[in-house]
Design a protein around this motif. Sequence first.
Motif, PDB file in Angstrom:
ATOM      1  N   LEU A  81      -5.229   9.785  -0.675  1.00 47.89           N
ATOM      2  CA  LEU A  81      -4.210  10.482   0.116  1.00 47.89           C
ATOM      3  C   LEU A  81      -2.802  10.098  -0.289  1.00 47.89           C
ATOM      4  O   LEU A  81      -1.891  10.917  -0.196  1.00 47.89           O
ATOM      5  N   TRP A  82      -2.618   8.871  -0.709  1.00 49.36           N
ATOM      6  CA  TRP A  82      -1.297   8.402  -1.147  1.00 49.36           C
ATOM      7  C   TRP A  82      -1.466   7.255  -2.136  1.00 49.36           C
ATOM      8  O   TRP A  82      -2.516   6.618  -2.190  1.00 49.36           O
ATOM      9  N   ILE A  83      -0.425   7.026  -2.901  1.00 48.97           N
ATOM     10  CA  ILE A  83      -0.432   5.936  -3.870  1.00 48.97           C
ATOM     11  C   ILE A  83       0.877   5.169  -3.733  1.00 48.97           C
ATOM     12  O   ILE A  83       1.918   5.735  -3.408  1.00 48.97           O
ATOM     13  N   PRO A  84       0.855   3.860  -3.975  1.00 50.96           N
ATOM     14  CA  PRO A  84       2.081   3.066  -3.916  1.00 50.96           C
ATOM     15  C   PRO A  84       2.854   3.164  -5.227  1.00 50.96           C
ATOM     16  O   PRO A  84       2.279   3.105  -6.308  1.00 50.96           O
ATOM     17  N   VAL A  85       4.146   3.322  -5.130  1.00 48.25           N
ATOM     18  CA  VAL A  85       5.016   3.401  -6.295  1.00 48.25           C
ATOM     19  C   VAL A  85       6.054   2.288  -6.186  1.00 48.25           C
ATOM     20  O   VAL A  85       6.769   2.200  -5.177  1.00 48.25           O
ATOM     21  N   PRO A  86       6.167   1.400  -7.180  1.00 49.85           N
ATOM     22  CA  PRO A  86       7.148   0.306  -7.116  1.00 49.85           C
ATOM     23  C   PRO A  86       8.570   0.829  -6.976  1.00 49.85           C
ATOM     24  O   PRO A  86       8.981   1.777  -7.656  1.00 49.85           O
ATOM     25  N   GLY A  87       9.315   0.215  -6.088  1.00 48.46           N
ATOM     26  CA  GLY A  87      10.704   0.585  -5.882  1.00 48.46           C
ATOM     27  C   GLY A  87      10.916   1.780  -4.984  1.00 48.46           C
ATOM     28  O   GLY A  87      12.056   2.114  -4.658  1.00 48.46           O
ATOM     29  N   TYR A  88       9.826   2.444  -4.605  1.00 42.81           N
ATOM     30  CA  TYR A  88       9.972   3.634  -3.768  1.00 42.81           C
ATOM     31  C   TYR A  88       9.159   3.525  -2.490  1.00 42.81           C
ATOM     32  O   TYR A  88       9.656   3.800  -1.402  1.00 42.81           O
ATOM     33  N   GLY A  89       7.942   3.127  -2.595  1.00 41.32           N
ATOM     34  CA  GLY A  89       7.085   3.021  -1.423  1.00 41.32           C
ATOM     35  C   GLY A  89       5.831   3.850  -1.602  1.00 41.32           C
ATOM     36  O   GLY A  89       5.370   4.081  -2.718  1.00 41.32           O
ATOM     37  N   MET A  90       5.272   4.327  -0.492  1.00 45.02           N
ATOM     38  CA  MET A  90       4.045   5.104  -0.525  1.00 45.02           C
ATOM     39  C   MET A  90       4.382   6.571  -0.777  1.00 45.02           C
ATOM     40  O   MET A  90       5.221   7.157  -0.096  1.00 45.02           O
ATOM     41  N   VAL A  91       3.728   7.159  -1.750  1.00 43.63           N
ATOM     42  CA  VAL A  91       3.934   8.569  -2.092  1.00 43.63           C
ATOM     43  C   VAL A  91       2.745   9.369  -1.583  1.00 43.63           C
ATOM     44  O   VAL A  91       1.605   9.121  -1.977  1.00 43.63           O
ATOM     45  N   LEU A  92       3.027  10.311  -0.695  1.00 42.21           N
ATOM     46  CA  LEU A  92       1.973  11.142  -0.127  1.00 42.21           C
ATOM     47  C   LEU A  92       1.596  12.233  -1.117  1.00 42.21           C
ATOM     48  O   LEU A  92       2.456  12.914  -1.679  1.00 42.21           O
ATOM     49  N   LEU A  93       0.300  12.396  -1.350  1.00 46.05           N
ATOM     50  CA  LEU A  93      -0.205  13.418  -2.272  1.00 46.05           C
ATOM     51  C   LEU A  93      -0.680  14.634  -1.490  1.00 46.05           C
ATOM     52  O   LEU A  93      -1.223  14.501  -0.386  1.00 46.05           O
ATOM     53  N   ASP A  94      -0.446  15.808  -2.075  1.00 44.54           N
ATOM     54  CA  ASP A  94      -0.996  17.003  -1.441  1.00 44.54           C
ATOM     55  C   ASP A  94      -2.479  17.112  -1.780  1.00 44.54           C
ATOM     56  O   ASP A  94      -3.033  16.304  -2.533  1.00 44.54           O
ATOM     57  N   GLN A  95      -3.117  18.126  -1.252  1.00 46.31           N
ATOM     58  CA  GLN A  95      -4.570  18.236  -1.401  1.00 46.31           C
ATOM     59  C   GLN A  95      -4.979  18.395  -2.863  1.00 46.31           C
ATOM     60  O   GLN A  95      -5.946  17.762  -3.331  1.00 46.31           O
ATOM     61  N   GLY A  96      -4.247  19.201  -3.599  1.00 48.55           N
ATOM     62  CA  GLY A  96      -4.588  19.414  -5.000  1.00 48.55           C
ATOM     63  C   GLY A  96      -4.404  18.165  -5.834  1.00 48.55           C
ATOM     64  O   GLY A  96      -5.267  17.818  -6.661  1.00 48.55           O
ATOM     65  N   GLN A  97      -3.299  17.464  -5.642  1.00 45.16           N
ATOM     66  CA  GLN A  97      -3.056  16.248  -6.410  1.00 45.16           C
ATOM     67  C   GLN A  97      -4.090  15.171  -6.090  1.00 45.16           C
ATOM     68  O   GLN A  97      -4.606  14.492  -6.989  1.00 45.16           O
ATOM     69  N   GLY A  98      -4.385  15.007  -4.803  1.00 47.25           N
ATOM     70  CA  GLY A  98      -5.366  14.010  -4.413  1.00 47.25           C
ATOM     71  C   GLY A  98      -6.749  14.318  -4.970  1.00 47.25           C
ATOM     72  O   GLY A  98      -7.480  13.418  -5.414  1.00 47.25           O
ATOM     73  N   THR A  99      -7.115  15.599  -4.969  1.00 49.74           N
ATOM     74  CA  THR A  99      -8.426  15.977  -5.494  1.00 49.74           C
ATOM     75  C   THR A  99      -8.524  15.719  -6.989  1.00 49.74           C
ATOM     76  O   THR A  99      -9.520  15.151  -7.479  1.00 49.74           O
ATOM     77  N   LEU A 100      -7.505  16.127  -7.736  1.00 50.56           N
ATOM     78  CA  LEU A 100      -7.530  15.920  -9.180  1.00 50.56           C
ATOM     79  C   LEU A 100      -7.576  14.436  -9.535  1.00 50.56           C
ATOM     80  O   LEU A 100      -8.341  14.019 -10.423  1.00 50.56           O
ATOM     81  N   LEU A 101      -6.775  13.625  -8.843  1.00 49.15           N
ATOM     82  CA  LEU A 101      -6.760  12.197  -9.128  1.00 49.15           C
ATOM     83  C   LEU A 101      -8.090  11.551  -8.767  1.00 49.15           C
ATOM     84  O   LEU A 101      -8.594  10.689  -9.497  1.00 49.15           O
ATOM     85  N   THR A 102      -8.679  11.964  -7.661  1.00 47.46           N
ATOM     86  CA  THR A 102      -9.966  11.406  -7.249  1.00 47.46           C
ATOM     87  C   THR A 102     -11.072  11.768  -8.230  1.00 47.46           C
ATOM     88  O   THR A 102     -11.863  10.907  -8.648  1.00 47.46           O
ATOM     89  N   VAL A 103     -11.135  13.035  -8.622  1.00 49.56           N
ATOM     90  CA  VAL A 103     -12.163  13.473  -9.562  1.00 49.56           C
ATOM     91  C   VAL A 103     -12.004  12.761 -10.908  1.00 49.56           C
ATOM     92  O   VAL A 103     -12.994  12.304 -11.512  1.00 49.56           O
ATOM     93  N   ALA A 104     -10.770  12.637 -11.380  1.00 44.89           N
ATOM     94  CA  ALA A 104     -10.530  11.959 -12.653  1.00 44.89           C
ATOM     95  C   ALA A 104     -10.968  10.504 -12.587  1.00 44.89           C
ATOM     96  O   ALA A 104     -11.591   9.977 -13.519  1.00 44.89           O
ATOM     97  N   LEU A 105     -10.649   9.840 -11.479  1.00 42.68           N
ATOM     98  CA  LEU A 105     -11.013   8.436 -11.334  1.00 42.68           C
ATOM     99  C   LEU A 105     -12.531   8.248 -11.306  1.00 42.68           C
ATOM    100  O   LEU A 105     -13.076   7.334 -11.936  1.00 42.68           O
ATOM    101  N   VAL A 106     -13.224   9.127 -10.606  1.00 47.14           N
ATOM    102  CA  VAL A 106     -14.682   9.033 -10.520  1.00 47.14           C
ATOM    103  C   VAL A 106     -15.322   9.274 -11.884  1.00 47.14           C
ATOM    104  O   VAL A 106     -16.200   8.518 -12.326  1.00 47.14           O
TER     105      VAL A 106
END
Length: 441
Positions: A126-151
């Motif tokens: 749902l979100w990823i931490p980015v140094p110097g900025y904080g937590m970045v919220l991902l939309d549904q498409g970004q979260g899905t693509l990142l999850t599938v790629a990681l798996v």
Amino acid sequence: MREYLLTLCITAAVTYLLTGPVRKFAIVAGAMPEIRARDVHREPTPRLGGIAMFFGLCAGLLVADHLPNLNDVFERSNEPRALLSGAALIWLIGVLDDKFEIDALIKLGGQMIAAGVMVLQGLTILWIPVPGYGMVLLDQGQGTLLTVALVVITINAVNFVDGLDGLAAGMVCIAATAFFLYAYRIWYGYGIEAAAPATLFAAILMGMCLGFLPHNLHPARIFMGDSGSMLIGLVLAAGAISATGQIDGDALSLNFGGTRDATHAMLPVFIPLLMPLTIIAIPFADLVLAIVRRTWNGKSPFAADRGHLHHRLLEIGHSHSRAVLIMYFWSALIGFGTVAYSVHSASMWILLLIVALSAVGLVLLMLPRFSPHIPGWAESFVPPRYRRRRRAAADASVAGATDEADVAAGDRPPVEADVNGATAVGTRSRIEDRHKAESSS
């Protein structure tokens, strides 16, 4: 902690007890493919060990659902059910591949579908931490693509390293142990309930690997096959996704005083959880090198060969068992080194210890290049491989027997004959054999 240990023990016991019957079933079902040019074992060995590992996973989740403290994980989150759904799908694809050798692209599509099934049930980033900025919220498409790629990346990294007896199960067990300590610290140390599913997944994964290892150590009586390697890769990826993408940034800010400060303070913890490739760095490096090597040679990235890291360890002279132990050593160094750094990131002693252990690992890698001089009076106190006189006589007799067998059979001995005969002294190059195997395949 006691309930996690109980879940681990139940998972390990079920996996261990079922592996024997599964082996007999695999033999009857004919899941014993012929030895290929890239294989390092002598005799056809049954696969389908992933069947026992899958039922161990089911038993672990069932037991955890009936324990008082772990039952909250099932009530507050749908992640265990998402994991079970994705695991069942990837396990079924692996079983079919172990029996019928399905196409690599079909397996890749099945891996993506299994990841998508988990995403649909809520196990996603749902979100990823980015140094110097904080937590970045991902939309549904970004979260899905990142999850599938990681798996997909994690599954294939584990699958690529499954080339020696006990290698994949042991390396994933080491990674799961480091991951368990990691996630348990976030859950218990900081009181963040969102890390509880990841802790449970890691405990179950440890049990699956520990229960299967006694049957898979060299010489292996059964292989886990793709049904097992893809399964444990998916469970490891699911734990990383759960711990990374489901932890609320507001919960971290309560512990550290702000979202940005929380990101900086927890960065050593979040980086490995965000990309578990730092935990399975060895399999991932093997995956990247294999893709580059095959593409450079004009082959498909999915074409099998004998150029993996464990094959190269055998080529330079390491025995089968030592090659596996060296891979264990590097996995433990990276996994537990990351955990230690996340706890005391400001301590210089942690970095110095990691550097020192890395030097030890490099020495272990180069052992076959050294021929230590052992005095005659000390030969009885060292392993047989260092006894020059007895070794020379044994090598001469083995060489004579091998030459006679070659003349009689008109062919070279099986691939594994050189592998098991490799010792810590002397050079035993297998580069030519590997090139021949690649050209023939």
